[in-house]
Design an enzyme around this catalytic site. Structure first.
Site, PDB file in Angstrom:
ATOM      1  N   CYS A 178     -12.913   6.174  11.363  1.00 20.42           N
ATOM      2  CA  CYS A 178     -11.593   5.714  11.775  1.00 20.42           C
ATOM      3  C   CYS A 178     -10.803   5.396  10.515  1.00 20.42           C
ATOM      4  O   CYS A 178     -11.090   5.916   9.446  1.00 20.42           O
ATOM      5  CB  CYS A 178     -11.697   4.507  12.710  1.00 20.42           C
ATOM      6  SG  CYS A 178     -12.423   3.048  11.957  1.00 20.42           S
ATOM      7  N   ILE A 179      -9.820   4.546  10.604  1.00 23.51           N
ATOM      8  CA  ILE A 179      -8.947   4.277   9.458  1.00 23.51           C
ATOM      9  C   ILE A 179      -9.728   3.721   8.287  1.00 23.51           C
ATOM     10  O   ILE A 179      -9.518   4.105   7.138  1.00 23.51           O
ATOM     11  CB  ILE A 179      -7.831   3.303   9.864  1.00 23.51           C
ATOM     12  CG1 ILE A 179      -6.966   3.924  10.950  1.00 23.51           C
ATOM     13  CG2 ILE A 179      -6.965   2.934   8.658  1.00 23.51           C
ATOM     14  CD1 ILE A 179      -5.917   3.004  11.501  1.00 23.51           C
TER      15      ILE A 179
END
Length: 529
Positions: free
Chosen positions: A474-475
């Site tokens: 993810c980020i």
């Protein structure tokens, strides 16, 4: 919990949904800039923006941004299929299945003359159908992903071998979509009415306690990567409310309704803003609380380590303040001082509850940082919520600062810059991280021109490719499903730059910041190679 519905499974569900959420900053920019150009208040200061050309540009920007919100169901369908499988053909098959499902639903409604609540009727991509919202898109996305994984290697007889492998998936997905459409025809009128009733109940029974619990629980789920499963129904479905725009378009979800109402109110001051009820308080801990917590951590750092802590904390605090991406800062204390994260959860819930008690309506498109705060709250200036946000934010900044400072000192918490002498610093600046991952244990420099050197070592620390069951990012986090937790070398992952490692059930999350997606691709190449 069974293998099929393991914790890693639910992490992947959240990750798949996040693929759509991550495109919303584009919407934020388009609609925010369009709103500025169309805002009469701005014209009073900058009269030239009232010119025909600027007005056309503003209208185009807003319509382009609104197109994203109007088509969230199909975006969820395609993004989930691609993210879950990593294959473009799955996304293509999902798009076909989405068309087929709604075409069949619409045909059944038309042929049978089904008497259904008008709120459930509408169009998807120009197809007159029952509106199943993002629920329909999510179902098609996961169904197509399952079918792809099940059938993309099937070999058909020679006479029809042209349709073997991936080419078989869109065909099977189309037939499956027909079955889903028939099921929806029978069950969705009841389910849809239930969702509408729930949305109406939420809208009319909202109170500070409920909103505060919503905000606190969302924050509590972030470390596990499950918050997108939790908040998607409220933000993007009828559960979060609905609104019919001045252009007769129906939008749903607390986030979407707020944006649509702000846009309409710029044209018609009589439009009431009812959206943004649940998310109004989010700016307070993000823009004010967390940066104040970072300041507290810096002030209590050891003098000899303040310089190192400063670079890390400033970068993380600025990221949270500007964009609303809080994970880099939250993970600076989650792994070393969980009690601080608990306090953060409580204060976040308190901020959400107080915002609701004050009747605040505020919103965002892509993130709860300064960019969205200005574009969707300050510049439209359609309520006094943004003024209250600043006032409350300053109060919470003081609370965060002194609470964090007191707990860190009293409990001797090892936040950045307070590690014992000789103890490894768990969080690094970019330069420190490069230095750490560029030196082998024997002190010899690695070949920095080799992009796979770090990825290979991380893969080895995860137990090798044979230990990997699922690889995602993810980020800020590398998310890995593993067969055997005992084979994961947590210390080595930290030496390779991870600011924290979280083990949950059959999954491991290693926090590598914004480079996580790059690391994931490098590891994937090694596994595939």
């Amino acid at each position: 919990m069974t293998k099929r519905f393991s914790f890693d499974f639910f992490q992947r569900v959240g990750r798949s949904m996040m693929a759509v959420v991550l495109i919303l900053p584009l919407v934020s920019i388009l609609m925010g800039l369009g709103g500025i150009l169309l805002n009469p208040s701005v014209h009073e200061v900058l009269p030239f923006l009232g010119g025909h050309g600027y007005q056309v540009a503003g209208e185009l920007m807003q319509r382009a941004g609104q197109a994203i919100f109007n088509n969230l169901p199909v975006l969820f369908a395609v993004a989930i299929a691609i993210t879950w499988t990593g294959k473009g053909m799955a996304g293509f098959a999902s798009l076909i299945a989405f068309f087929v499902m709604h075409t069949v639903i619409g045909a059944l409604v038309d042929i049978t003359g089904l008497n259904v609540n008008e709120q459930l009727l509408g169009s998807e991509l120009g197809i007159e159908t029952m509106q199943t919202g993002v629920f329909g898109g999510i179902l098609i996305g996961f169904l197509t992903a399952y079918l792809y994984n099940r059938f993309h290697r099937v070999q058909l007889p020679e006479a029809i071998s042209l349709f073997s492998g991936e080419r078989l998936v869109p065909i099977i997905a189309s037939f499956a979509a027909i079955g889903v459409a028939v099921a929806f025809y029978f069950v969705w009128p009841l389910i849809g009415l239930g969702i509408l009733a729930l949305g109406n109940f939420v809208a009319t029974h909202t109170n500070p306690l409920i909103v505060g619990l919503y905000g606190g629980i969302e924050k509590l789920l972030i470390p596990f990567g499950l918050h997108h499963i939790y908040n998607t129904p409220l933000l993007f479905t009828e559960i979060g409310g609905s609104y019919t725009t001045l252009n007769d378009a129906r939008v749903v979800g607390d986030q979407n309704v707020y944006i649509a109402q702000v846009i309409d109110r710029l044209r018609d001051a009589s439009v009431a803003i009812t959206g943004g009820t649940y998310i109004a308080g989010k700016f307070i801990p993000v823009m004010f609380g967390l940066p104040a917590a970072a300041l507290a951590m810096f002030h209590v750092a050891k003098k000899s380590r303040q310089a190192k802590a400063k670079g890390l904390l400033i970068a993380a605090a600025v990221t949270a303040f500007l964009t609303g991406i809080t994970e880099p800062l939250e993970f600076t204390f989650l792994f070393v001082a969980p009690v601080l994260y608990g306090v953060h959860v409580v204060l976040t819930g308190l901020a959400f509850g107080i915002a609701n008690a004050l009747g605040m309506n505020a919103g965002f498109a892509g993130g709860s940082g300064l960019i969205d705060f200005v574009l969707f709250n300050v510049l439209p200036n359609q309520s006094n919520a943004w003024i209250l946000t600043i006032g409350l934010g300053l109060v919470f900044a003081v609370i965060y600062y002194f609470t964090f400072r007191l707990l860190i000192v009293r409990l001797n918490l090892k936040t950045p810059g307070r590690e014992e002498e000789g103890e490894e610093t768990r969080l690094y600046t970019k330069e420190e991280t490069r230095e750490k991952i560029g030196v082998k244990r024997n002190g010899a420099k690695e070949d920095e021109s080799n992009p796979d050197s770090r990825a290979a070592r991380i893969l080895h620390a995860l137990g090798g490719k044979e230990n990997i069951t699922r690889l995602d990012a993810c980020i800020t986090r590398l998310r890995v499903g593993v067969k055997d937790q005992e084979r994961v070398d947590e210390g080595e992952l930290k030496r390779l730059g991870a600011s924290g490692v979280l083990r949950v059930s059959d999954g491991v999350q290693a926090v590598y910041g914004s480079n996580s997606s790059v690391i994931k691709e490098e590891i994937q190449d090694l596994i595939d190679g």
